[in-house]
Design a protein around this motif. Sequence first.
Motif, PDB file in Angstrom:
ATOM      1  N   ILE A 129      14.851  16.085 -21.031  1.00 38.50           N
ATOM      2  CA  ILE A 129      13.709  16.993 -21.172  1.00 38.50           C
ATOM      3  C   ILE A 129      13.410  17.767 -19.895  1.00 38.50           C
ATOM      4  O   ILE A 129      12.576  18.676 -19.902  1.00 38.50           O
ATOM      5  N   GLY A 130      14.073  17.412 -18.790  1.00 38.75           N
ATOM      6  CA  GLY A 130      13.846  18.119 -17.539  1.00 38.75           C
ATOM      7  C   GLY A 130      12.725  17.505 -16.723  1.00 38.75           C
ATOM      8  O   GLY A 130      11.819  16.853 -17.257  1.00 38.75           O
ATOM      9  N   ASP A 131      12.793  17.716 -15.411  1.00 38.56           N
ATOM     10  CA  ASP A 131      11.834  17.076 -14.506  1.00 38.56           C
ATOM     11  C   ASP A 131      10.395  17.486 -14.770  1.00 38.56           C
ATOM     12  O   ASP A 131       9.483  16.660 -14.708  1.00 38.56           O
ATOM     13  N   ASP A 132      10.161  18.763 -15.039  1.00 38.52           N
ATOM     14  CA  ASP A 132       8.788  19.220 -15.222  1.00 38.52           C
ATOM     15  C   ASP A 132       8.115  18.481 -16.371  1.00 38.52           C
ATOM     16  O   ASP A 132       7.024  17.919 -16.226  1.00 38.52           O
ATOM     17  N   ALA A 133       8.765  18.470 -17.529  1.00 41.73           N
ATOM     18  CA  ALA A 133       8.188  17.784 -18.692  1.00 41.73           C
ATOM     19  C   ALA A 133       8.133  16.280 -18.466  1.00 41.73           C
ATOM     20  O   ALA A 133       7.166  15.615 -18.849  1.00 41.73           O
ATOM     21  N   PHE A 134       9.171  15.728 -17.829  1.00 40.99           N
ATOM     22  CA  PHE A 134       9.234  14.285 -17.629  1.00 40.99           C
ATOM     23  C   PHE A 134       8.069  13.779 -16.777  1.00 40.99           C
ATOM     24  O   PHE A 134       7.374  12.838 -17.150  1.00 40.99           O
ATOM     25  N   PHE A 135       7.838  14.409 -15.645  1.00 41.55           N
ATOM     26  CA  PHE A 135       6.784  13.911 -14.765  1.00 41.55           C
ATOM     27  C   PHE A 135       5.386  14.231 -15.300  1.00 41.55           C
ATOM     28  O   PHE A 135       4.438  13.483 -15.048  1.00 41.55           O
ATOM     29  N   ARG A 136       5.259  15.291 -16.094  1.00 39.51           N
ATOM     30  CA  ARG A 136       3.987  15.523 -16.782  1.00 39.51           C
ATOM     31  C   ARG A 136       3.759  14.449 -17.831  1.00 39.51           C
ATOM     32  O   ARG A 136       2.625  13.988 -18.036  1.00 39.51           O
TER      33      ARG A 136
ATOM     34  N   GLY B  19       0.807  -1.210   0.000  1.00 44.99           N
ATOM     35  CA  GLY B  19       0.000   0.000   0.000  1.00 44.99           C
ATOM     36  C   GLY B  19       0.839   1.259   0.000  1.00 44.99           C
ATOM     37  O   GLY B  19       0.570   2.225  -0.745  1.00 44.99           O
ATOM     38  N   GLU B  20       1.883   1.279   0.827  1.00 47.94           N
ATOM     39  CA  GLU B  20       2.763   2.445   0.906  1.00 47.94           C
ATOM     40  C   GLU B  20       3.479   2.689  -0.417  1.00 47.94           C
ATOM     41  O   GLU B  20       3.595   3.835  -0.884  1.00 47.94           O
ATOM     42  N   ILE B  21       3.954   1.598  -1.021  1.00 50.39           N
ATOM     43  CA  ILE B  21       4.649   1.719  -2.305  1.00 50.39           C
ATOM     44  C   ILE B  21       3.683   2.180  -3.391  1.00 50.39           C
ATOM     45  O   ILE B  21       4.020   3.021  -4.239  1.00 50.39           O
ATOM     46  N   THR B  22       2.466   1.658  -3.363  1.00 54.85           N
ATOM     47  CA  THR B  22       1.455   2.084  -4.337  1.00 54.85           C
ATOM     48  C   THR B  22       1.183   3.576  -4.227  1.00 54.85           C
ATOM     49  O   THR B  22       1.098   4.288  -5.239  1.00 54.85           O
ATOM     50  N   ASP B  23       1.058   4.074  -3.009  1.00 57.37           N
ATOM     51  CA  ASP B  23       0.791   5.503  -2.812  1.00 57.37           C
ATOM     52  C   ASP B  23       1.916   6.358  -3.382  1.00 57.37           C
ATOM     53  O   ASP B  23       1.665   7.400  -4.024  1.00 57.37           O
ATOM     54  N   TYR B  24       3.149   5.937  -3.145  1.00 60.58           N
ATOM     55  CA  TYR B  24       4.272   6.717  -3.665  1.00 60.58           C
ATOM     56  C   TYR B  24       4.275   6.716  -5.193  1.00 60.58           C
ATOM     57  O   TYR B  24       4.420   7.784  -5.828  1.00 60.58           O
ATOM     58  N   LEU B  25       4.097   5.549  -5.800  1.00 62.63           N
ATOM     59  CA  LEU B  25       4.113   5.479  -7.255  1.00 62.63           C
ATOM     60  C   LEU B  25       2.927   6.230  -7.865  1.00 62.63           C
ATOM     61  O   LEU B  25       3.048   6.821  -8.943  1.00 62.63           O
ATOM     62  N   ALA B  26       1.786   6.233  -7.167  1.00 60.58           N
ATOM     63  CA  ALA B  26       0.633   6.984  -7.668  1.00 60.58           C
ATOM     64  C   ALA B  26       0.925   8.476  -7.705  1.00 60.58           C
ATOM     65  O   ALA B  26       0.397   9.210  -8.560  1.00 60.58           O
ATOM     66  N   SER B  27       1.776   8.956  -6.801  1.00 56.73           N
ATOM     67  CA  SER B  27       2.134  10.370  -6.811  1.00 56.73           C
ATOM     68  C   SER B  27       2.956  10.729  -8.042  1.00 56.73           C
ATOM     69  O   SER B  27       3.025  11.898  -8.435  1.00 56.73           O
ATOM     70  N   ILE B  28       3.563   9.732  -8.673  1.00 57.76           N
ATOM     71  CA  ILE B  28       4.402   9.948  -9.848  1.00 57.76           C
ATOM     72  C   ILE B  28       3.673   9.584 -11.136  1.00 57.76           C
ATOM     73  O   ILE B  28       3.734  10.306 -12.136  1.00 57.76           O
ATOM     74  N   PHE B  29       2.965   8.447 -11.106  1.00 59.87           N
ATOM     75  CA  PHE B  29       2.341   7.916 -12.313  1.00 59.87           C
ATOM     76  C   PHE B  29       0.883   8.311 -12.485  1.00 59.87           C
ATOM     77  O   PHE B  29       0.306   8.105 -13.555  1.00 59.87           O
ATOM     78  N   GLY B  30       0.255   8.824 -11.440  1.00 59.74           N
ATOM     79  CA  GLY B  30      -1.170   9.103 -11.500  1.00 59.74           C
ATOM     80  C   GLY B  30      -1.948   8.079 -10.699  1.00 59.74           C
ATOM     81  O   GLY B  30      -1.380   7.137 -10.133  1.00 59.74           O
ATOM     82  N   PRO B  31      -3.272   8.214 -10.610  1.00 60.43           N
ATOM     83  CA  PRO B  31      -4.087   7.332  -9.770  1.00 60.43           C
ATOM     84  C   PRO B  31      -3.885   5.852 -10.100  1.00 60.43           C
ATOM     85  O   PRO B  31      -3.743   5.469 -11.265  1.00 60.43           O
ATOM     86  N   TYR B  32      -3.871   5.038  -9.036  1.00 61.70           N
ATOM     87  CA  TYR B  32      -3.780   3.588  -9.226  1.00 61.70           C
ATOM     88  C   TYR B  32      -4.941   3.143 -10.121  1.00 61.70           C
ATOM     89  O   TYR B  32      -6.094   3.524  -9.888  1.00 61.70           O
TER      90      TYR B  32
END
Length: 507
Positions: free
Chosen positions: A420-427, A276-289
């Motif tokens: 491409i930089g962090d802003d573009a990458f995470f978007r 659950g903890e790992i899912t929450d962290y990855l959701a902050s990067i990839f979007g909703p589970y």
Amino acid sequence: MRRRGSLLAATLTVLLVAGGCTRNRPAPPPSPSPITAPHFRPGADGAGDPYFPKYGNGGYDVAGYDLDLRYDPKTGKLGGRATITATATQDLSRFDFDLAHLKASKVTVDGAAATSRATGNELIVTPAAGIPNGRKFTVVVEYGGTPDQLENKSLGNGGWIRTGDGGIALGQPESASTWYPVNDHPSDKATFTLAMTVPDGLEAISNGVPGPRRSQDGWTTWRWTESSPMASYLSTVVIGQYRITTSTHDGKPMIIAVPDSMPATSPAARSLARTGEITDYLASIFGPYPFDANGGVVVTDDRIGYALENQSRPVYGAPFFTGAEPNEGVVAHEIAHQWFGDSVSLSRWQDIWLNEGFATYAEWLWSEQSGKQTAQELFDKAYASFDWKNTPGDPGAARIFGDAVYQRGGMVVHALRKAIGDDAFFRLLKTWTSEHRNGNVDTAQFIAAAEKISGKNLDGFFAAWLNGTTRPPVNRNDPQDTSGEGAGDHSPASSPVARRSPLGATE
């Protein structure tokens, strides 16, 4: 001039009597057009994947599988009924399912008896009448037998594994055909429902949300529903004696299962407890589970030395948990696949780096999040020691689980972030997983998305990182510049990410 008028009148009279005037007669019906008339022909006996041309089938698109099965561990026999809903993508005279080792006893199409015959691992179905392009239809297959694995000399065995107290259906790139009739290619995703009846005292764990169980006459029926479309190789069932922990995470059921013989304090149990903890962290990067359930299963069979990202319920081989401490990296890897590989799936196996590269990078990000080695440090180690002759862009069928797909795939992702930089990458990550949720993709689509969001021409970047056979240049000090002198002088070191045995990488 009266005579002339009499002649005209006589002429008109003759024409009318002879039927020469057709002004008030209805036009004859048009002849059938050869363009619009159905031209029924067999669906292809393979999906046409460049690496595995005979995997899957053509001529139809499956919407859902509904399985009602019974398994007896004492005899190893599996049998029951598969109800498959699909839509014709051509005028079909007949079509194939992938089905290995098991035999169909009765097949109907839309309630009418159909003929079927088996050829190798293909079940060929001929309906009583042709199915026009675009028509929805339902196939019911009654079948049974002794399931077994599929042998692939390059990739290892996948499919049904009989165990001492049950059975396990698991494997990539194919496994589903060893326990139900299926269009066994990730390009045809479908929903999945399973009712598995096993002897009392055994658990039957599968994908998705658990349903009510029913016990009768010494047998228990376990029910599972995966409502999001799923690639067939991601379907699983694990039957045996397991300790199941059921909880709720983010409003969704969390199902964790470990063998009864494994203590609750074991590294495996402690690792999966972080899901659950790992899912929450990855959701902050990839979007909703992306799914309605979460969890994982640990298996202890010696033949399973790998982990697989089965949709909403990854399966982990026990060798990942032989140390004294939890192995959170492999959990991060398989949970990352729920976005990259499961929700956003491949159109062809050649592009598997889109699955494994991002799952590997998720391990690096989780390592950094956990206060261990940073993603940059892990990239540097891999960059310094890698054999650049092997490429992830087109690894070849025999090397889809090779280091180029995993380690170099992870490096591609990190190098893209720097380019491409962090802003573009995470978007890009959140846009990609959102726009292609429940869909299928290829590398060209990903490159186009990266260029659109970054505003950069990345042809040279991807040519070098995906298909080049020499070390690509990278400047780790300037995230906007990839023309530097390299990643620095670092001594070779093996990456701490989990590896699949014997093929060299986790799945």
